[in-house]
Structure formats: structure tokens, C-alpha cells
Design a protein around this motif. Sequence first.
Motif, PDB file in Angstrom:
ATOM      1  N   GLN A  80      74.439   9.575  -4.469  1.00  0.00           N
ATOM      2  CA  GLN A  80      75.584  10.703  -4.129  1.00  0.00           C
ATOM      3  C   GLN A  80      77.087  10.388  -4.412  1.00  0.00           C
ATOM      4  OE1 GLN A  80      75.002  11.636   0.231  1.00  0.00           O
ATOM      5  NE2 GLN A  80      72.703  10.742   0.312  1.00  0.00           N
ATOM      6  N   THR A  81      77.729  11.090  -3.997  1.00  0.00           N
ATOM      7  CA  THR A  81      79.434  11.320  -4.506  1.00  0.00           C
ATOM      8  C   THR A  81      80.239  11.024  -3.405  1.00  0.00           C
ATOM      9  OG1 THR A  81      78.908  12.698  -6.258  1.00  0.00           O
ATOM     10  CG2 THR A  81      81.252  12.334  -5.827  1.00  0.00           C
ATOM     11  N   CYS A  82      80.965  10.247  -3.270  1.00  0.00           N
ATOM     12  CA  CYS A  82      81.658  10.076  -1.879  1.00  0.00           C
ATOM     13  C   CYS A  82      82.750  10.662  -1.740  1.00  0.00           C
ATOM     14  CB  CYS A  82      82.270   8.483  -2.033  1.00  0.00           C
ATOM     15  SG  CYS A  82      83.322   8.001  -0.469  1.00  0.00           S
ATOM     16  N   ASP A  83      83.075  11.494  -0.757  1.00  0.00           N
ATOM     17  CA  ASP A  83      84.245  12.431  -0.432  1.00  0.00           C
ATOM     18  C   ASP A  83      85.504  11.704  -0.467  1.00  0.00           C
ATOM     19  OD1 ASP A  83      84.929  15.045  -0.353  1.00  0.00           O
ATOM     20  OD2 ASP A  83      84.856  15.182   1.912  1.00  0.00           O
ATOM     21  N   GLN A  84      85.695  10.273  -0.126  1.00  0.00           N
ATOM     22  CA  GLN A  84      86.678   9.741   0.140  1.00  0.00           C
ATOM     23  C   GLN A  84      87.297   9.132  -1.173  1.00  0.00           C
ATOM     24  OE1 GLN A  84      86.778   8.241   4.708  1.00  0.00           O
ATOM     25  NE2 GLN A  84      85.464   6.889   3.146  1.00  0.00           N
ATOM     26  N   CYS A  85      86.468   8.513  -1.936  1.00  0.00           N
ATOM     27  CA  CYS A  85      86.920   7.787  -3.027  1.00  0.00           C
ATOM     28  C   CYS A  85      86.422   8.311  -4.232  1.00  0.00           C
ATOM     29  CB  CYS A  85      86.437   6.329  -3.053  1.00  0.00           C
ATOM     30  SG  CYS A  85      84.770   6.032  -3.263  1.00  0.00           S
ATOM     31  N   CYS A 141     100.596   4.944   1.450  1.00  0.00           N
ATOM     32  CA  CYS A 141     100.874   3.650   1.129  1.00  0.00           C
ATOM     33  C   CYS A 141     102.060   3.579  -0.061  1.00  0.00           C
ATOM     34  CB  CYS A 141      99.845   2.787   0.762  1.00  0.00           C
ATOM     35  SG  CYS A 141      99.105   3.906  -0.620  1.00  0.00           S
ATOM     36  N   ASP A 142     102.258   4.658  -0.271  1.00  0.00           N
ATOM     37  CA  ASP A 142     103.581   4.864  -1.295  1.00  0.00           C
ATOM     38  C   ASP A 142     103.375   4.201  -2.646  1.00  0.00           C
ATOM     39  OD1 ASP A 142     105.828   6.128  -0.791  1.00  0.00           O
ATOM     40  OD2 ASP A 142     107.071   4.298  -0.863  1.00  0.00           O
ATOM     41  N   GLU A 143     101.890   4.175  -2.731  1.00  0.00           N
ATOM     42  CA  GLU A 143     101.348   3.544  -4.170  1.00  0.00           C
ATOM     43  C   GLU A 143     101.204   4.776  -5.182  1.00  0.00           C
ATOM     44  OE1 GLU A 143     101.379   0.478  -5.215  1.00  0.00           O
ATOM     45  OE2 GLU A 143     101.725  -0.434  -3.261  1.00  0.00           O
ATOM     46  N   THR A 144     101.246   4.568  -6.316  1.00  0.00           N
ATOM     47  CA  THR A 144     100.720   5.688  -7.411  1.00  0.00           C
ATOM     48  C   THR A 144      99.358   6.168  -7.397  1.00  0.00           C
ATOM     49  OG1 THR A 144     100.626   4.319  -9.229  1.00  0.00           O
ATOM     50  CG2 THR A 144     102.721   5.118  -8.790  1.00  0.00           C
ATOM     51  N   THR A 145      99.117   7.459  -7.835  1.00  0.00           N
ATOM     52  CA  THR A 145      97.718   8.027  -7.958  1.00  0.00           C
ATOM     53  C   THR A 145      96.783   7.275  -8.050  1.00  0.00           C
ATOM     54  OG1 THR A 145      99.033  10.064  -8.788  1.00  0.00           O
ATOM     55  CG2 THR A 145      96.583  10.087  -9.026  1.00  0.00           C
ATOM     56  N   GLU A 148      94.600   1.421  -6.248  1.00  0.00           N
ATOM     57  CA  GLU A 148      93.331   0.845  -5.473  1.00  0.00           C
ATOM     58  C   GLU A 148      93.648   1.562  -3.879  1.00  0.00           C
ATOM     59  OE1 GLU A 148      90.539  -2.643  -4.145  1.00  0.00           O
ATOM     60  OE2 GLU A 148      92.112  -3.211  -5.706  1.00  0.00           O
ATOM     61  N   GLY A 149      92.558   2.023  -3.642  1.00  0.00           N
ATOM     62  CA  GLY A 149      92.736   2.612  -2.023  1.00  0.00           C
ATOM     63  C   GLY A 149      93.329   1.568  -1.106  1.00  0.00           C
ATOM     64  N   CYS A 150      94.004   2.033   0.090  1.00  0.00           N
ATOM     65  CA  CYS A 150      94.565   1.054   0.748  1.00  0.00           C
ATOM     66  C   CYS A 150      93.849   1.118   2.176  1.00  0.00           C
ATOM     67  CB  CYS A 150      96.123   1.594   1.273  1.00  0.00           C
ATOM     68  SG  CYS A 150      96.103   3.206   1.777  1.00  0.00           S
ATOM     69  N   ARG A 151      92.900   1.857   2.129  1.00  0.00           N
ATOM     70  CA  ARG A 151      91.965   1.674   3.321  1.00  0.00           C
ATOM     71  C   ARG A 151      90.538   1.328   3.041  1.00  0.00           C
ATOM     72  NH1 ARG A 151      96.336   2.764   5.291  1.00  0.00           N
ATOM     73  NH2 ARG A 151      96.954   4.450   6.780  1.00  0.00           N
ATOM     74  N   THR A 152      89.730   0.599   3.820  1.00  0.00           N
ATOM     75  CA  THR A 152      88.354   0.578   3.261  1.00  0.00           C
ATOM     76  C   THR A 152      87.474   0.822   4.395  1.00  0.00           C
ATOM     77  OG1 THR A 152      88.536  -1.660   4.389  1.00  0.00           O
ATOM     78  CG2 THR A 152      88.758  -1.567   2.095  1.00  0.00           C
TER      79      THR A 152
END
Length: 166
Positions: A80-85, A141-145, A148-152
Motif C-alpha cells: 500500500q501507499t501511505c497517505d501521510q509520507c 516545523c519550518d523545515e524544507t520540502t 525528514e518528517g517531524c511527526r511519527t
Amino acid sequence: MPRVVDLTQSSDDAAPADNAQLRALEDAIRVCPTDILVESVIRLVRTDHTVQRAFSKELVGVSKKRKNNAPAAAPVAKWQTCDQCGEHYDATEEDQECCYHDGELEVDEECFEDHDEDCHGPMDTPANRRDWPENFKWTCCDETTNSEGCRTGEHVPKQDKRRRVR
Ligand SMILES: [Zn+2]
Ligand SMILES: [Zn+2]
């Protein structure tokens, strides 16, 4: 009149393709538009039990993650493909961590210093997001595109858009 069973013909049908044929088929699979490929696989699994068993083994599994009160393991789509990441993941495996941003991507206007929207057009376009990923920041989080994701959390399966009514 006795029925003639042509064994050479039937064994010919079952013979594996030679290398050139196989390569041509692999190339055709790689360039085939996804929707046409999906339709042809569905048609084959409906009509050919060998194909059906082979694809079931590849694509259908049982989730190791058991929800409370859930009945005995129901079959799930394995890949499956994750909708979040946006990553592809194996839904039959447990403990897979999803790393994602839960904010929105916004233009970092400082990065578009000499960009005048009146003459250059809007800054926030799909093309600019693709070509200048470092010029966009996540609101969470003010990080660029591509940071790495800031939430887990857990992966969230993407719904099948082909079944949605538009
Ligand atoms: Zn973030
Ligand atoms: Zn994910």
C-alpha cells in the motif's frame, strides 16, 4: 471417429517464452499505462486460476496487527501507499514507523528574492515546488520540502481513488 489429442500443440502453449520474447514482454509491462495493466491483470486473475494463485501470493497477505474485537485475520492488500509520507509499505508487517509532516508547504518568500509575481507569475506552482524544493517550508516545523518528517506514527493507507465517485 476417435478424437485426436494434439499433445505437441498443448505442450507448445505451455512452453515458457524464449529470452527475446520474455524481454519484449517485460518491456511492454514497464511501459504499459497503469490503468490498462490493472485491467488486464484483473481480467487474467478472473479467468486463469494459476495466475490468480500467483498474484494472490504476491499481493494479498494477512495483517499481523490485530485490532481489538477484530475477527480472525482478514486478508489485506499487502502493498500500500501511505497517505501521510507517500512511501510504499508492506501492510502485513507490524511496527513500521511513519515519518511525516502534518503541516502545509508554504513558499519561503526570502528564497524568491528577485521574483516579482506580477511579471514572473505566482511563486507557489507545482513546477516551482518540484524544481525548487528548498524554497518551500513546512508550517509544522519550518523545515524544507524534502526534510525528514517531524511527526511519527503509523502509516495511513491511501484510499483507492479509482473507486471514488468524482
Ligand atoms: Zn514538519
Ligand atoms: Zn507513512
